[in-house]
Design a protein around this motif. Structure first.
Motif, mmCIF file in Angstrom:
data_model
loop_
_atom_site.group_PDB
_atom_site.id
_atom_site.type_symbol
_atom_site.label_atom_id
_atom_site.label_comp_id
_atom_site.label_asym_id
_atom_site.label_seq_id
_atom_site.Cartn_x
_atom_site.Cartn_y
_atom_site.Cartn_z
ATOM 1 N N LYS A 1 0.846 -1.196 0.000
ATOM 2 C CA LYS A 1 0.000 0.000 0.000
ATOM 3 C C LYS A 1 0.883 1.247 0.000
ATOM 4 O O LYS A 1 1.641 1.484 0.942
ATOM 5 N N LEU A 2 0.745 2.038 -1.066
ATOM 6 C CA LEU A 2 1.494 3.289 -1.201
ATOM 7 C C LEU A 2 0.550 4.470 -1.411
ATOM 8 O O LEU A 2 0.938 5.502 -1.950
ATOM 9 N N THR A 3 -0.668 4.321 -0.970
ATOM 10 C CA THR A 3 -1.708 5.326 -1.140
ATOM 11 C C THR A 3 -1.363 6.639 -0.434
ATOM 12 O O THR A 3 -0.741 6.644 0.624
ATOM 13 N N LYS A 4 -1.802 7.747 -1.028
ATOM 14 C CA LYS A 4 -1.691 9.085 -0.430
ATOM 15 C C LYS A 4 -0.252 9.464 -0.096
ATOM 16 O O LYS A 4 0.077 9.824 1.027
ATOM 17 N N ASN A 5 0.608 9.370 -1.106
ATOM 18 C CA ASN A 5 1.968 9.860 -0.992
ATOM 19 C C ASN A 5 2.198 10.906 -2.081
ATOM 20 O O ASN A 5 1.231 11.462 -2.612
#
Length: 195
Positions: free
Chosen positions: A70-74
């Motif tokens: 999960k690499l969401t909202k970077n």
């Protein structure tokens, strides 16, 4: 002892092949802090959501057994070359970042089942997408597509595509609906614009 703790998250349910069913991610995700002393081959899912990342930490590359990431909202604009070593990755969340192009490293992830690239600034889907032969779910909602390579139509195993957030012409919607007769595709209402 540590090995057993991280092996808990290995079970993944892909779901049945019912029309348009979304694959189920039942992995247990750990932070980088939680896995810093773990053996890399015992870590199957890492959560780096909302970390303000502009690039991925180098220590991530040792976790080649990952099934979920999960690499969401970077603030990611690209992926490092080491990303291609995640050969077992099945669930990848890249939504709400700053990608302006489809990251080519993703095309090396042959086991990928679920890919979320929604809420980015991506302008095209290139021919490399055809390499994702296991992909069932693709969310590219709210991007800025102007072109989609014809090779995308080869992914007949896709069960769910979310194209909402980009206004396409009636001709485009008809073409891609015809290209994927067994796939649930979500579009916004087509525009009356010129094709």
């Amino acid at each position: 002892m540590m090995k057993n703790v991280f092996a808990i998250g290995l079970t993944i349910l892909i779901g049945s092949t019912v029309f348009g069913q979304i694959p189920t991610d039942n992995l247990h995700y750990y932070s980088m802090e939680e896995v810093k002393n773990a053996s890399p081959d015992t870590v199957f899912a890492i959560d780096l959501e909302k970390e303000g990342l502009e690039s991925l930490p180098q220590e991530l590359q040792k976790f080649t057994a990952l099934k979920g990431l999960k690499l969401t909202k970077n603030k990611l604009e690209e992926l490092p070359q080491f990303f291609t070593s995640f050969k077992d990755l099945q669930f990848l969340y890249l939504n709400k970042n700053s990608f302006t192009f489809f990251p080519p490293q993703v095309f090396h992830l042959s086991e990928l089942v679920y890919l979320d690239l929604s809420r980015n600034e991506i302008g095209s889907i290139p021919a490399g997408i055809k390499n994702l032969k296991q992909l069932k779910y693709l969310d590219v909602w709210d991007n800025r597509f102007t072109t989609i390579d014809d090779a995308f139509a080869e992914l007949q195993q896709l069960e769910h595509i979310d194209f909402r957030g980009t206004t396409f012409s009636t001709t485009f919607v008809k073409q891609w609906t015809n290209n994927f007769p067994n796939t649930k595709i979500y579009f916004d209402k087509p525009c009356s614009c010129l094709d």
